[in-house]
Design an enzyme around this catalytic site. Structure first.
Site, short mmCIF file in Angstrom:
data_model
loop_
_atom_site.label_atom_id
_atom_site.label_comp_id
_atom_site.label_asym_id
_atom_site.label_seq_id
_atom_site.Cartn_x
_atom_site.Cartn_y
_atom_site.Cartn_z
N TYR A 140 88.57 27.71 41.89
CA TYR A 140 88.67 28.41 43.19
C TYR A 140 87.36 29.14 43.49
O TYR A 140 86.78 28.98 44.57
CB TYR A 140 89.85 29.40 43.19
CG TYR A 140 89.72 30.42 44.30
CD1 TYR A 140 89.96 30.06 45.63
CD2 TYR A 140 89.33 31.75 44.03
CE1 TYR A 140 89.80 30.99 46.66
CE2 TYR A 140 89.17 32.67 45.05
CZ TYR A 140 89.41 32.29 46.36
OH TYR A 140 89.23 33.21 47.36
N1 LIG Z 1 93.27 37.55 49.41
C1 LIG Z 1 92.25 37.79 48.60
O1 LIG Z 1 92.39 38.48 47.59
C2 LIG Z 1 90.88 37.23 48.91
C3 LIG Z 1 89.76 37.73 48.22
C4 LIG Z 1 88.51 37.21 48.50
C5 LIG Z 1 88.37 36.21 49.45
N2 LIG Z 1 89.46 35.73 50.10
C6 LIG Z 1 89.28 34.65 51.07
O2 LIG Z 1 89.82 35.07 52.33
C7 LIG Z 1 90.34 33.94 53.03
C8 LIG Z 1 91.74 34.26 53.51
O3 LIG Z 1 92.56 34.53 52.39
P1 LIG Z 1 94.04 35.08 52.55
O4 LIG Z 1 94.30 36.02 51.44
O5 LIG Z 1 94.27 35.52 53.92
O6 LIG Z 1 94.88 33.75 52.24
P2 LIG Z 1 96.09 33.11 53.05
O7 LIG Z 1 96.62 32.00 52.22
O8 LIG Z 1 97.01 34.17 53.51
O9 LIG Z 1 95.35 32.53 54.33
C9 LIG Z 1 94.73 31.28 54.39
C10 LIG Z 1 95.13 30.65 55.70
O10 LIG Z 1 94.43 29.43 55.86
C11 LIG Z 1 95.34 28.44 56.33
N3 LIG Z 1 94.77 27.15 55.91
C12 LIG Z 1 94.43 26.77 54.64
N4 LIG Z 1 93.88 25.55 54.67
C13 LIG Z 1 93.84 25.14 55.96
C14 LIG Z 1 93.37 23.98 56.63
N5 LIG Z 1 92.84 22.95 55.96
N6 LIG Z 1 93.48 23.91 57.97
C15 LIG Z 1 94.03 24.94 58.68
N7 LIG Z 1 94.49 26.06 58.11
C16 LIG Z 1 94.40 26.17 56.76
C17 LIG Z 1 96.65 28.81 55.67
O11 LIG Z 1 97.79 28.27 56.32
C18 LIG Z 1 96.61 30.32 55.76
O12 LIG Z 1 97.15 30.80 56.98
C19 LIG Z 1 90.25 32.76 52.08
O13 LIG Z 1 89.13 31.99 52.43
C20 LIG Z 1 90.05 33.39 50.72
O14 LIG Z 1 89.30 32.55 49.87
C21 LIG Z 1 90.71 36.22 49.86
#
Ligand SMILES: NC(=O)c1ccc[n+]([C@@H]2O[C@H](COP(=O)([O-])OP(=O)(O)OC[C@H]3O[C@@H](n4cnc5c(N)ncnc54)[C@H](O)[C@@H]3O)[C@@H](O)[C@H]2O)c1
Length: 332
Positions: free
Chosen positions: A141
């Site tokens: 990841y």
């Molecule tokens: N939550 C954390 O702790 C964290 C920390 C650092 C970075 N991030 C990054 O932040 C971003 C958002 O994370 P989050 O916690 O909101 O996760 P999340 O799973 O709640 O949100 C991801 C969203 O992307 C959508 N999605 C995924 N693949 C897709 C695709 N191919 N086409 C269209 N939609 C798609 C999902 O349906 C979801 O709504 C991510 O890129 C993640 O890597 C998150």
């Protein structure tokens, strides 16, 4: 101004969309709902579909020619799943992002904010990192995020695209107006486990007490998701000035203060009653000591710093947990 938010039905993307709305920026959401929730898109411009779907991207830009930037939150984010199914993670996080980028460039969308992660940094000895610290992700990841950053920077160097990667530390909390929050009922991070222990009246396990940190427990940089969202608004407003002559940049988004698991338990117990009892347990395989940011870059470039405390984040996580089932209809 309008902004395309991929993953805008997810935890962070939906919060960014709310902050944009509050700031007078209209979000246009693209999400395939693989983990996102339709409820978080209610009364918002929403396109259900995949980031790699070129025809859909063309339609979005035809219907919203005034989109001035994209915030790319869409990704798969579960570290253990990325270990057991790395092909899917590279396919979704890297290959689809590359497809999407081509569709953005073709449609003249040249400003990209990318949701990157502190998970790309070398698992340090429980210390601090800045944007120049070694990039050595522990998991597939984390590596997909590092690969995307490099890929986007290369593309930005040779095309009109400009990209700012925002490296989030450990988001907690929810939109203070409770329009959205973590969609998972049972989050696996320490705060999620604390809330579950509190609700069940069971002890909380401090997994790992021999890390090289000030009290032996793991350390994280918990940043309120509403602060993260505010940083996106600042980055959208200042995008061109942030980059200047550069074509890409990376900015850490954390509080600058590490919080150990023992300190998190103390903060949690300062806002709940009765308090949760903590017991010591062995490390979970693969859990790093953790890190926090020491960088001043977000303050210098975005004029941003976290305004909420860890206790604020805990309080808003608890408030969200209390309303989650009523906001997420027929939820699992
Ligand atoms: N939550 C954390 O702790 C964290 C920390 C650092 C970075 N991030 C990054 O932040 C971003 C958002 O994370 P989050 O916690 O909101 O996760 P999340 O799973 O709640 O949100 C991801 C969203 O992307 C959508 N999605 C995924 N693949 C897709 C695709 N191919 N086409 C269209 N939609 C798609 C999902 O349906 C979801 O709504 C991510 O890129 C993640 O890597 C998150």
């Amino acid at each position: 101004m309008k902004v395309l938010i991929t993953g805008g039905a997810g935890y962070i993307g939906s919060t960014v969309a709310s902050a944009c709305l509050d700031a007078g920026i209209t979000p246009v959401i693209l999400d395939n709902l693989v983990t996102g929730r339709r409820e978080f898109t209610r009364d918002r411009e929403f396109y259900e579909g995949d980031i790699a779907d070129g025809a859909l991207l063309d339609k979005i830009f035809a219907e919203h020619p005034d989109i001035g930037a994209a915030v790319h939150c869409a990704a798969l984010i579960v570290v253990p799943d990325s270990v057991s199914d790395p092909v899917r993670y590279y396919q979704w996080n890297v290959a689809k992002s590359l497809e999407m980028l081509q569709h953005l460039i073709r449609n003249g969308c040249h400003r990209l904010l990318f949701s990157s992660s502190a998970a790309i940094y070398e698992a340090s000895e429980g210390g601090s990192v800045d944007e120049d610290s070694p990039i050595v992700p522990l998991s597939p990841y984390g590596r997909t995020k590092a690969v995307c950053e490099g890929m986007f920077a290369d593309i930005a160097a040779g095309t009109p695209l400009r990209v700012v990667s925002l490296r989030y530390f450990n988001p907690i909390g929810a939109d203070p107006a409770l329009r959205s929050g973590l969609q998972l009922r049972y989050p696996s991070h320490a705060l999620g486990k604390l809330i579950q222990a509190h609700q069940a009246g069971e002890p909380f396990q401090i997994t790992g007490t021999d890390y090289p940190t000030r009290d032996g427990s793991g350390i994280r940089d918990y940043v309120h998701v509403w602060d993260l969202a505010a940083a996106h608004v600042a980055a959208l407003r200042r995008f061109d000035a942030v980059l200047g002559e550069a074509t890409s940049a990376a900015i850490n988004l954390g509080t600058g203060t590490g919080t150990t698991v023992r300190e998190l338990v103390a903060a949690f117990n300062s806002v709940v009653a009765p308090p949760v009892t903590a017991v010591e347990a062995p490390r979970r395989p693969g859990d790093p000591a953790g890190a926090f940011t020491r960088s001043e870059r977000a303050r210098q470039l975005l004029g941003w710093e976290a305004a909420h405390s860890v206790a604020d984040g805990i309080r808003d996580s608890l408030r969200w947990t209390a309303v989650r089932d009523s906001v997420l209809s027929a939820s699992d």
